[in-house]
Design an enzyme around this catalytic site. Structure first.
Site, PDB file in Angstrom:
ATOM      1  N   LEU A 265      39.281  43.398  40.079  1.00 50.41           N
ATOM      2  CA  LEU A 265      38.206  42.969  40.971  1.00 50.41           C
ATOM      3  C   LEU A 265      38.662  41.750  41.755  1.00 50.41           C
ATOM      4  O   LEU A 265      38.354  41.581  42.927  1.00 50.41           O
ATOM      5  CB  LEU A 265      36.943  42.651  40.170  1.00 50.41           C
ATOM      6  CG  LEU A 265      35.757  42.150  41.001  1.00 50.41           C
ATOM      7  CD1 LEU A 265      35.291  43.212  41.993  1.00 50.41           C
ATOM      8  CD2 LEU A 265      34.606  41.731  40.090  1.00 50.41           C
ATOM      9  N   TYR A 266      39.462  40.915  41.102  1.00 48.75           N
ATOM     10  CA  TYR A 266      40.022  39.731  41.781  1.00 48.75           C
ATOM     11  C   TYR A 266      40.776  40.173  43.037  1.00 48.75           C
ATOM     12  O   TYR A 266      40.514  39.690  44.142  1.00 48.75           O
ATOM     13  CB  TYR A 266      40.951  38.977  40.838  1.00 48.75           C
ATOM     14  CG  TYR A 266      41.801  37.932  41.536  1.00 48.75           C
ATOM     15  CD1 TYR A 266      43.172  38.121  41.705  1.00 48.75           C
ATOM     16  CD2 TYR A 266      41.229  36.771  42.028  1.00 48.75           C
ATOM     17  CE1 TYR A 266      43.942  37.182  42.359  1.00 48.75           C
ATOM     18  CE2 TYR A 266      41.991  35.824  42.685  1.00 48.75           C
ATOM     19  CZ  TYR A 266      43.345  36.036  42.842  1.00 48.75           C
ATOM     20  OH  TYR A 266      44.118  35.099  43.508  1.00 48.75           O
ATOM     21  N   ALA A 267      41.673  41.131  42.849  1.00 48.95           N
ATOM     22  CA  ALA A 267      42.470  41.633  43.977  1.00 48.95           C
ATOM     23  C   ALA A 267      41.551  42.241  45.048  1.00 48.95           C
ATOM     24  O   ALA A 267      41.753  42.020  46.243  1.00 48.95           O
ATOM     25  CB  ALA A 267      43.464  42.672  43.483  1.00 48.95           C
TER      26      ALA A 267
END
Ligand SMILES: O=C(O)[C@H]1O[C@H](OP(=O)(O)OP(=O)(O)OC[C@H]2O[C@@H](n3ccc(=O)[nH]c3=O)[C@H](O)[C@@H]2O)[C@H](O)[C@@H](O)[C@@H]1O
Length: 454
Positions: A265-267
Site C-alpha cells: 500500500l505504501y508503494a
C-alpha cells in the site's frame, strides 16, 4: 469511571421491538422497566413508547461519564522547545508573538540568488540532512514536521536540535492542516517546497493502512492545493520511492519502466502521488519533480529500517531474520547513502523551473520530472549483515526465512542515467563506507544517550 461498554452492550441487548426483551430480573433496570410496563394498561400505546424512549435516553445520558474532551488531558501540550502550532484554534499564538518574523528571517537566503525553501518532514531522516545542507550553502529554510511517534520522537527532537543550532526555524504542524499551510505561505514567499513528509515504511502499511492515505495522499493533495493557490507558486520537489517499481522484473529499473504493479500500500500511495502530481502540473502549472529514493541509509537514519534495527539487534545479541526469495533466491537492495541522496535533492531544487501559474491559474506548460536516486549496486541482505558484523565486531544471530508476503519486493536496482544526465547526480559512497559512517554515529548517539534504540 463507569465503563460504558457493559451499559452500552446491555442497552444494545434490548431489542428494538419493545415488549419482547427478557431483562435479567437482577438487573437494576428490570424494576424500572417493569414499573413502566405496569402503567402500560393506563396509557395509549403511542404515548407510552414515547415515555419509554425518553426514559432510556435520559438513563443513558445520566450514566454517561463527562465528555473526555473536557478533560485537561485534551489540552494540546506544547512541551519543550518545539513551537507547536495547532491551528484548530487560531494560527500562531502557541509560537509566541513574533513567530511570523522568525519564519520570515529563517526563510531568507544569504544572497539574492538563494532559495527560500519549505522543507516538510524537516526533522525526518532525509529532511534533516537536506535542511542542514541547504542552510550550509546559504539558502533560507522553514521546516514543518508533526513530530509523530511512528518511531522514537527522541531522535526527531535530537535532529530538531541540530536544525535549531543551525538557525533553522521548525514549525510543529501537519501537512494536513490547510490553515497552517496557508498562514505559512502568507508569511513567506517560498520559491521552493522540498516535500519529504510522508508515512514511510513498506511493512507498516499492513498494520496502519489509513496512515498512508492520510499522509501520502490527503496530505500531499492538501499541500499541492496550497501551492497552486500561492502567488507566486513555488516549484515542488518531493519524495517518491523505488517501491513504485513493485513486481517489475526488468532490471535495472528505469523511469520509463512500468510501475503499475505495486507490492505494498505504501508503494501504491507513492505511485498515486506521482499521478496526482501530474494533474497539478497539467491543470495549475505547478513545476513538479518526483525523486524515487532507493533504500536510503546513513547517520541519523530511521530506526524502522533493516540496517538500523539489525545494528541494534546484533549489539543486543538478538536474532535477526534475513529474508530470502522464492527458491532461496537472494533478496537485495540498491542501498543509497544519505549524502549522495542529499546532493540529488539539491540538484533537483536547483534545476527546477519556475511554476507557470499563480493564484491557481495556469499560464503555460510547466516542468514535470521523475528521477531515480539510487546507487546502481544492489547488495544482498546477507552481505549487509556481514558488513555490520565486521564493523560491530559482533557475530550476528541469524535466521534465514522466506520473505513474508508483507509488501517487500525481492530486489531493487536503479538505472540512474537520467539523473546523471539532467541533475549531474553521481553517487560516490559504497555500502561498506556508508555503513561505517552509520555505525560510528549509532554507537556515538546511543552510547552517549544511554537510550534504548527504537
Ligand atoms: O527504496 C525505497 O523507496 C524504500 O526503502 C526502504 O524500504 P526497504 O527497501 O524495504 O528497506 P528496509 O525496510 O530497510 O529493508 C531492507 C531489506 O531488508 C529486508 N529485510 C527487512 C526486514 C527484516 O527483518 N529482514 C530483512 O531481510 C527487506 O526485505 C529489504 O530487502 C524504506 O523503508 C522505504 O521507506 C523506502 O521508500
Amino acid at each position: 469511571m463507569t465503563q460504558l461498554k457493559p451499559i452500552l452492550s446491555h442497552l444494545d441487548a434490548i431489542p428494538s421491538t419493545p415488549g419482547k426483551c427478557k431483562l435479567d430480573k437482577t438487573s437494576p433496570y428490570h424494576s424500572t422497566f417493569h414499573r413502566l410496563r405496569l402503567h402500560s394498561a393506563l396509557l395509549p400505546r403511542r404515548t407510552l413508547w414515547s415515555f419509554i424512549f425518553l426514559f432510556l435516553i435520559l438513563l443513558f445520558l445520566f450514566l454517561s461519564p463527562p465528555s473526555a474532551t473536557s478533560s485537561a488531558s485534551n489540552a494540546s501540550v506544547n512541551g519543550g522547545k518545539r513551537r507547536s502550532l495547532h491551528t484548530a484554534a487560531v494560527v500562531g499564538p502557541s509560537l509566541g508573538p513574533n513567530w511570523e518574523n522568525r519564519a520570515w528571517a529563517s526563510a531568507r537566503p544569504a544572497s539574492k540568488s538563494g532559495l527560500s525553501v519549505l522543507v516538510t518532514g524537516a526533522v525526518g531522516f532525509v529532511g534533516a540532512h537536506v535542511s542542514l545542507a541547504l542552510k550550509k550553502r546559504g539558502d533560507g529554510i522553514v521546516g514543518l514536521d508533526n513530530f509523530n511517534s511512528y518511531y522514537e520522537t527522541g531522535l526527531k527532537k535530537a535532529r530538531n536540535s541540530l536544525l535549531e543550532k543551525s538557525g533553522i526555524f521548525v514549525v510543529e504542524g501537519d501537512i494536513n492542516d490547510a490553515a497552517l499551510l496557508r498562514k505559512l505561505f502568507e508569511t513567506v514567499k517560498f520559491t521552493h517546497v522540498m516535500h519529504l513528509a510522508a508515512q514511510a515504511g513498506v511493512r507498516y502499511a499492513m498494520k496502519n493502512p489509513m496512515s498512508y492515505i492520510h499522509s501520502n495522499v490527503d496530505g500531499f493533495v492538501n499541500l499541492l492545493e496550497i501551492c497552486k493557490a500561492a502567488n507566486p507558486q513555488p516549484a515542488v520537489v518531493w519524495a517518491s520511492s523505488s517501491s513504485v517499481y513493485g513486481l517489475n522484473s526488468k532490471v535495472p529499473f528505469s523511469e520509463k519502466d512500468r510501475t503499475d504493479q505495486p507490492a505494498s500500500l505504501y508503494a501504491a500511495t507513492k505511485k498515486a502521488g506521482e499521478e496526482i502530481a501530474h494533474t497539478y502540473n497539467h491543470i495549475y502549472g505547478l513545476s513538479l519533480t518526483g525523486l524515487r529514493f532507493f533504500t536510503v541509509y546513513g547517520p541519523w537514519g530511521r530506526p524502522d529500517m533493516a540496517y538500523y534495527f539489525f545494528t541494534k539487534d546484533i549489539l543486543r545479541g538478538k536474532e535477526i531474520k534475513i529474508y530470502e526469495g522464492v527458491d532461496h533466491g537472494t533478496v537485495a537492495r540498491d542501498f543509497t547513502y544519505i549524502d549522495d541522496v542529499v546532493k540529488g535533492c539539491l540538484a533537483a531544487l536547483d534545476t527546477a523551473k519556475k511554476s507557470t501559474g499563480s493564484g491557481g491559474k495556469k499560464r503555460g506548460a510547466a516542468q514535470f520530472r521523475i528521477y531515480n536516486l539510487g546507487n546502481t549496486t544492489p547488495v544482498p541482505i546477507g552481505r549487509l549483515v556481514s558488513i555490520l558484523e565486521k564493523l560491530l565486531r559482533v557475530k550476528a544471530k541469524k535466521k534465514v526465512i522466506q520473505m513474508p508476503r508483507n509488501g517487500d519486493v525481492p530486489f531493487t536496482h536503479a538505472n540512474i542515467s537520467l539523473a546523471h544526465k539532467e541533475l549531474g547526480y553521481k553517487p560516490t559512497t559504497d555500502l561498506e563506507a556508508g555503513l561505517k559512517k552509520f555505525v560510528k554515529w549509532y554507537v556515538g548517539y546511543y552510547g552517549s544517550k544511554k537510550k534504548s534504540a527504537w
